[in-house]
Scaffold this active site. Sequence first.
Site: not given
Length: 490
Positions: A76-77
């Site tokens: 996600e990051d």
Amino acid sequence: MTPTLDEITSLVKDIKEKDKALIEKAYNFAQKAHEGQLRRSGDPYFTHVANTAKNLADLGMKAKTISAGLLHDVIEDTTITREELVKEFGEEIVEMVEGVTKLGKVKYKGVERNVENLRKFFISIAKDLRVLVIKLADRLHNMETLEHVEPEKQKRIAMETLEIYAPLANRLSMGRLKGKLEDAAFSFAYPKEYEEVKKLLTDKKDVDEKFLIEVKDKLTEKIKEAKIKNAIIDYRQKHLYSLWKKLQKYDMDISKIYDIIALRVMVGTVADCYHVLGLIHGEWTPVPNRIKDYIASPKANGYQSLHTTIFTGNGGIVEIQIRTHEMHEKAENGVAAHFIYKEKTGLDKIASKQFEWVQQLHDLNIEEHEDDPEKFLKTIKMDFFNDRVFVFTPKGDIIDLPEDSSVIDFAYAIHTDIGNHAQGSTVNGKNTALNTKLKNNDIVEVQVNKNAKPSSKWLDYAKTSLARKQVNNYLKSHSLLSKFLSFGKN
Ligand code: MN
């Protein structure tokens, strides 16, 4: 503070070299992937995932889950892709990471707008309960660092923790985690009440502790004399939030609460538990109606222990809890305890029975409520967060139902045909009406008759969505038929 690799791996019991190597690889990979990213607190982002992994190790989870914990924010990051991660760590770990990512998007209060995510939430946890454990470990670290979040967000996150995550931990029988989550959230969700309870506690605690130590010393001697092996005696203080919950039932009168600090005796066998109970009642007078045998009749979440409360003889009252080491492990770490011996997606037979509700809920969501978010939420709250009762078929199979369920719910939980043709029932061998509410450990038998059929009255007694749905289906299809059959009769 960023936990070192060693701090994490040293928490894993009897760790093998290859498991150590896996955790090390994930540790280094995540550290590199998150390089340069900071949290609001100013700490490196990696601190968060390393702490999540440490929480998982502390809960008794094993190498793959701990590694997924380290990697849980990578897709996600960071710029790392799914493919790269699969190449390095394999499909199983990456699926856990993805499950956590999906859960992360489920926002409280925003839930109505995002039912699809909530559906995904249950699908991922039904597929692999370890995903939920990772999410809870992640949430715990976020709660422990909540002071760094903007004040207007703190309350929302704290409420979400109390209303969604702590009940989930409870449903997984993870008592220690539930307590930690609740206590971390309490002061942010209810600041005034938190201070009040803390003050009440400081005045009462010291007195209780004095009585308790006297009892502990004497009991330690008694157990030694009786030659009971492997006994451990310690005591725990009730978590602040659950103390507050209890105080509300007693008009905030703390003098009525006897288990603020409770003595805990852990022994090797069930027989030793009853032996210790006998020793206690031989020495001190028990408070009437306070003896509870949760070994013979476990609580709905599987909790087992003997509880008794005694007069100390010099003005004090002390609660004592007696259990085996294994029961203790399961009460503290719940579902995680089932993963201790073997790491795999599936649970052992008893555990998978106990956690069958996850699967049921998953099935329910897929079929229904596609476009009725409000109803969906109501169903979730009813079936999921309420307490459950565990009842038995005559053959000894466990059926897990929400509290206040009736024989009708039981019948439909077994089979639609049994529900649709239920005529009578016995509960614990006695003839009982179909609308009877079931209690934990009831043994339920349903008598069927092929001419018996559901009536609309049943909807008043059916608590589960499954039973209500089946009754409605039956009524709908048969009312058309009966209209057709009675046509022209008048
Ligand atoms: Mn996270």
